[in-house]
Design a protein around this motif. Structure first.
Motif, PDB file in Angstrom:
ATOM      1  N   GLY A 281       1.748 -16.226   1.781  1.00 61.44           N
ATOM      2  CA  GLY A 281       2.740 -16.146   0.718  1.00 61.44           C
ATOM      3  C   GLY A 281       2.781 -14.824  -0.005  1.00 61.44           C
ATOM      4  N   GLY A 282       2.290 -13.747   0.615  1.00 63.05           N
ATOM      5  CA  GLY A 282       2.248 -12.466  -0.067  1.00 63.05           C
ATOM      6  C   GLY A 282       2.978 -11.380   0.674  1.00 63.05           C
ATOM      7  N   ASP A 283       2.694 -10.128   0.298  1.00 62.97           N
ATOM      8  CA  ASP A 283       3.304  -8.958   0.919  1.00 62.97           C
ATOM      9  C   ASP A 283       2.346  -7.789   0.767  1.00 62.97           C
ATOM     10  OD1 ASP A 283       5.070  -7.474   2.315  1.00 62.97           O
ATOM     11  OD2 ASP A 283       6.666  -7.468   0.813  1.00 62.97           O
ATOM     12  N   ILE A 284       2.627  -6.694   1.486  1.00 66.59           N
ATOM     13  CA  ILE A 284       1.735  -5.540   1.498  1.00 66.59           C
ATOM     14  C   ILE A 284       2.565  -4.275   1.399  1.00 66.59           C
ATOM     15  CG2 ILE A 284       1.728  -5.408   4.042  1.00 66.59           C
ATOM     16  CD1 ILE A 284      -1.207  -4.498   3.857  1.00 66.59           C
ATOM     17  N   ALA A 285       2.015  -3.236   0.752  1.00 66.56           N
ATOM     18  CA  ALA A 285       2.705  -1.952   0.598  1.00 66.56           C
ATOM     19  C   ALA A 285       1.680  -0.832   0.722  1.00 66.56           C
ATOM     20  CB  ALA A 285       3.426  -1.871  -0.744  1.00 66.56           C
ATOM     21  N   VAL A 286       2.164   0.356   1.165  1.00 64.40           N
ATOM     22  CA  VAL A 286       1.285   1.499   1.412  1.00 64.40           C
ATOM     23  C   VAL A 286       1.872   2.737   0.765  1.00 64.40           C
ATOM     24  CG1 VAL A 286       0.163   2.919   3.170  1.00 64.40           C
ATOM     25  CG2 VAL A 286       0.593   0.510   3.613  1.00 64.40           C
ATOM     26  N   SER A 287       1.010   3.541   0.150  1.00 62.91           N
ATOM     27  CA  SER A 287       1.391   4.872  -0.302  1.00 62.91           C
ATOM     28  C   SER A 287       0.293   5.826   0.139  1.00 62.91           C
ATOM     29  CB  SER A 287       1.558   4.912  -1.825  1.00 62.91           C
ATOM     30  OG  SER A 287       0.324   4.628  -2.470  1.00 62.91           O
ATOM     31  N   SER A 288       0.696   7.047   0.549  1.00 67.48           N
ATOM     32  CA  SER A 288      -0.301   7.970   1.087  1.00 67.48           C
ATOM     33  C   SER A 288       0.172   9.397   0.907  1.00 67.48           C
ATOM     34  CB  SER A 288      -0.542   7.684   2.580  1.00 67.48           C
ATOM     35  OG  SER A 288      -1.530   8.539   3.094  1.00 67.48           O
ATOM     36  N   GLU A 289      -0.792  10.307   0.839  1.00 62.99           N
ATOM     37  CA  GLU A 289      -0.523  11.741   0.750  1.00 62.99           C
ATOM     38  C   GLU A 289      -1.487  12.446   1.684  1.00 62.99           C
ATOM     39  OE1 GLU A 289      -0.373  15.406  -2.521  1.00 62.99           O
ATOM     40  OE2 GLU A 289      -0.597  13.314  -3.183  1.00 62.99           O
TER      41      GLU A 289
END
Length: 947
Positions: free
Chosen positions: A676-684
């Protein structure tokens, strides 16, 4: 159009224009596909053959190394005994030591020592290799060469053979070579004095410690053609491939196709090793001839060579030649040869089938094309005839003539029908009818496509079940026997490290297989949630304990933090959440070279990483749990972020590391969405990556039961219990032997059955207390066998536990409904086996003592030399203990040495630790040196007669 007509000079039929281009495209496509399929198949075969040769060569090198190391360990122990006087061939003393070594290490044919006065004594195997015999010789007047039988206690039982020949060890090749080079080494291969078989001898010269005088030579015979032939013949090299070992001069040392006698030419004194070029096996002979052509001198081969050649019949062969050397002078070549036909036979058959199918498809397409063209042409022709009949009065209309014969008539008709609206309506009605028929046909095709999709979905489920069984069953043997080997107390550190590598590699392979099966289960819609209450705080602590060593080994800081309001007990799928966190943290550690990796868990969304909040209203007592994993690693390029969660897709950093399959993030995302969830990514790039996700969990008010207590090693059954009978039913012999070897040493009485029918028969007569039942077997499977057993009153008292390689959760329900009392999956941990037995039989085990919660540590390597272990309190060691330790070390009895060390562990911990380390490394020479150097040690060393 007129130019076109004049160029060809004649009108073209519509059927030809419809059929011929279609057939040309189909023929070209089929031909191209067949060619590319054949070329790709050949490339795959070349790669597969190379992998097979590399794997087999590594196995052979490992096996040969095992065989050639033990003789020099034996020689070192015998040299110590010869110097100390415990071994004296002149006085026929010390034979018991030889007997102990020959019994413990059966791969060595003869263990012996010869001394400077010409005396010789040894213990070896009889010609049938079943019993041990004692050899005694003496040269000069009154000399003799006698054979004595040895009983089960190592005592002489009778003299059964006497040779008339005068045997002087000092003139034998093994003796002379050792005295010439003055160090341990291998002799050349020579014919045994008695049996006339090719022998390789490991010899060690023995010199006096006082004056450096040569005392004699201790040696151990090894018959490579006997031991290595047996091993090589047991290897499966494709269907008709062969393996063999060459001397640098071209003779066969061992071969997978020969026994020890067939490797000789000639007889008696004239017998010689068989040159590989003269082998009766055509593949061995051809390979040797090719090597001779390519390398005039085999000594030129100093690295692995990959060669390809053809037999006189034209068949292509793959071969790999690998040098094998050791520190004592061995210099051989290991050759693995595999015919290409072993791999290409099925591919060629498939290509021929493809060609026939292509021809059939071409013929079918031709027929359909002809029928279709006729179907198109006939309505047009009928329309033309009707138009001529109706519009016969207007013949002045002209339209440009079409070069196609059928359309030429149609054009003339339309010139006459220009103003006939009624005929246009008729034509429109006919077109509507045709369109209706086409729509009906499209609906039928949609229904057929739906049925095919349902069949494909069912095929995925079958694939998961079959692949689970075929992949996890052999891994069960690899991991199981690795665990079984690691239980041994007689492994050297190198052996323990090697087995540990095998075990860890098997676990890594199991992880990859589980990832692929997880993806298949997800795509087939077979993945479900297994909700249960668990301690979230404990899960986070366990993950930190699990991964901190990996981070510490790279000098990284690993931190796991949580918010104050984070609930301790929640209800969710613990295993899927654990797998997701392990995947993300492991990736962070793998791609971070300096800095830190952190995990923060909270009930509030992270502020740094964009993450979509749950849009729907959550049920009562349900909260979102947010997780954020941050690292200071290499980062992810912006163009790679959109493809990050695609299966089998890796970032550039992942490709450079050459680790993983590109499935971890894809599986993690599916699991998170399932929860029942979700995932997100941020990167440099060059700064780091942050991955955040949330799941929906229900709050739990009660603490879950601890289903994973601290594991301790099982040593055996507690005294005072009955003898439990256990039956193992499995069609794979390796799986049965694994359980037999695991349970029998603990005191269980174990029997085997290869199928369900045999298992039912043994159960009926033997009445075991517990049955380990495989579920997929020939003759009768585990489902039917279990139902037959449980259908009786007697069977209700027998515990039946299913062992299966299936990964489908619904399979567990089917197995338990068949009557099984419990369910375990392969590969299994040995502790799971012990827990299940204790649960169903009430067995009480004896465990190895360990500190609760302590981390296992390896013992320090060579902290002390023997001289460092002296201290003022050492004289208080009992004299009887010193004597027993000296005797056990001299006989290389590791079990007795360990038992004696245990007696002083409480009062002399450091000493016991170092002695244990020497025992694990088989350094009994160090233990002997330490005992003999103790004060009054000469008084406590037993005489040879006492031994």
């Amino acid at each position: 159009m007129g130019v076109f007509n004049s160029r060809f000079g004649r009108k073209l039929p519509l059927q030809a224009l419809l059929v011929v281009p279609f057939l040309l495209q189909l023929a070209g496509t089929v031909g191209l596909i067949s060619y590319l399929s054949y070329r790709n198949s050949q490339q795959a075969v070349n790669h597969l053959a190379l992998e097979l040769r590399n794997e087999l060569t590594a196995r052979i090198q490992q096996e040969v190394s095992t065989y050639v190391q033990s003789p020099f360990v034996i020689n070192d122990l015998n040299a110590i005994a010869l110097r100390s006087g415990d071994l004296d061939p002149s006085a026929q003393e010390g034979a018991y030591l030889f007997w102990q070594q020959a019994r413990s290490l059966p791969a060595n044919n003869l263990i012996y020592c010869g001394v400077e006065d010409g005396s010789f004594m040894g213990v070896g195997r009889t010609r049938d290799s079943k019993n041990l015999e004692l050899l005694l010789t003496k040269t000069g007047p009154g000399g003799y060469f006698r054979y004595y039988s040895l009983d089960e206690e190592g005592n002489r039982s009778s003299q059964f053979r006497v040779l008339d020949q005068d045997y002087d060890p000092r003139i034998r090749p093994w003796y002379q070579q050792a005295t010439q080079i003055r160090k341990p080494g291998w002799s050349d291969i020579y014919l045994d004095f008695d049996d006339r078989v090719p022998v390789l001898t490991a010899s060690t010269p023995v010199y006096s410690n006082r004056n450096g005088r040569l005392l004699g030579v201790c040696a151990t015979d090894f018959i490579p053609s006997r031991e290595l032939n047996r091993f090589l013949s047991g290897l499966k090299v494709g269907k008709t491939g062969e393996t063999f070992i060459l001397a640098r001069t071209g003779e066969l040392i061992a071969s997978s196709t020969a026994d020890e006698e067939s490797l000789l030419i000639g007889a008696g004194e004239n017998a010689q090793l068989l040159p590989a070029r003269d082998s009766q096996n055509p593949l061995v002979s051809a390979t040797a001839n090719y090597l001779k052509q390519q390398f005039d001198d085999l000594r030129q081969i100093d690295q692995v060579q990959q060669i390809e050649f053809r037999l006189p019949g034209g068949d292509r062969q793959f071969a790999q030649v690998s040098p094998f050397r050791d520190e004592y002078g061995l210099d051989w070549l290991i050759v693995v040869a595999v015919p290409e036909s072993d791999f290409m036979a099925q591919i060629n058959a498939n290509n021929r089938l493809t060609q026939w199918l292509s021809l059939g498809a071409l013929a079918l397409a031709t027929g359909i094309g002809i029928l279709t063209s006729r179907w198109i042409a006939r309505p047009i022709l009928k329309l033309n005839q009707a138009a001529q009949a109706i519009a016969a009065g207007d013949l002045e209309q002209t339209v440009e003539v079409n070069p196609i014969a059928e359309l030429e008539t149609l054009t003339q008709s339309f010139n006459q029908m220009g103003h006939q609206l009624r005929e246009s309506f008729n034509t429109l009605e006919q077109r509507v009818q045709e369109r209706t028929a086409e729509l009906a046909e499209s609906n039928q095709q949609l229904e057929l496509a739906k049925e095919k999709a349902e069949v494909a979905n069912e095929a995925k489920s079958t694939f998961i079940a079959n692949m689970s069984h075929e992949l996890r069953s052999p891994l069960n043997a690899v991991l199981g026997f690795s665990q079984l080997a690691l239980r041994s107390n007689h492994l050297s550190p190198d052996q323990r490290e090697n087995i540990g590598i095998i075990y860890r590699s098997g676990e890594y392979l199991l992880t990859l297989i589980n990832n692929i099966l997880d993806i298949s289960k997800i795509e087939a819609g077979k993945t479900t949630l297994n909700l249960k209450s668990f301690n979230l705080h404990q899960l986070l602590s366990d993950l930190e304990d699990m991964l901190y060593l990996r981070a510490e080994s790279k000098n990284l800081l690993l931190t796991v933090t949580r918010s104050d309001d984070l609930p301790q007990y929640i209800q969710a799928d613990e295993m899927k959440l654990r797998q997701v966190l392990i995947n993300l943290l492991s990736n962070g550690i793998k791609f971070t070279q300096a800095g830190s990796v952190s995990l923060h868990v909270s009930t509030q969304p992270p502020s740094h990483t964009p993450l979509a909040l749950p849009s729907q209203t959550l049920p009562a007592a349900t909260v979102p749990i947010y997780f954020e994993v941050r690292d200071t690693g290499v980062g992810i390029a912006p163009e790679e972020l959109p493809h990050l969660f695609e299966a089998f897709t890796q970032t550039q950093a992942g490709k450079e590391s050459q680790e993983g399959t590109g499935l971890g993030l894809a599986i993690s995302r599916k699991f998170i969405q399932l929860m029942g969830g979700d995932i997100a990514v941020s990167s440099e790039m060059g700064v780091g990556t942050a991955i955040a996700f949330y799941i929906q969990a229900s709050l739990s008010e009660t603490a879950p039961l601890d289903l994973h207590p601290a594991r301790r090693r099982v040593l055996g059954l507690a005294p005072g219990q009955p003898t439990y009978r256990i039956l193992v039913v499995d069609d794979k012999e390796v799986n049965r032997r694994l359980l037999v070897k695991l349970l029998s040493p603990l005191g269980f009485e174990v029997r085997e059955a290869s199928n369900g029918l045999e298992g039912v028969e043994i159960w009926d007569t033997w009445e075991p207390h517990l049955i380990w039942m495989d579920m997929r077997m020939p003759v009768m499977d585990g489902y039917e066998a279990t139902q037959r057993i449980k259908a009786t009153t007697k069977g209700q008292a027998t515990a039946v536990i299913a062992l299966t390689a299936s990964v489908l959760e619904e399979e567990k329900v089917v197995i338990l409904s068949a009557g099984c009392d419990d369910f375990l999956r392969k590969p299994f941990q040995e502790q799971s086996i012990f827990d299940a037995i204790a649960k169903h039989l009430g067995v009480v085990f004896l465990y190895e003592e360990s500190e609760p919660g302590s981390r296992p540590q390896e013992p320090p390597a060579d902290l002390y030399s023997p001289a460092d272990l002296y201290s003022p309190e050492l004289p208080d060691l009992p004299e009887t203990w010193k004597t027993a330790l000296h005797t056990a070390a001299l006989e290389a009895d590791s079990a007795q040495v360990k038992a004696l060390i245990t007696q002083i562990a409480a009062t002399h911990a450091a000493l016991a630790q170092e002695l244990t380390q020497w025992s694990h490394q088989f350094r009994f020479d160090k233990i002997l040196e330490w005992v003999e150097a103790l004060p009054s040690s000469t008084a406590l060393i037993p005489d040879a007669e006492q031994l």
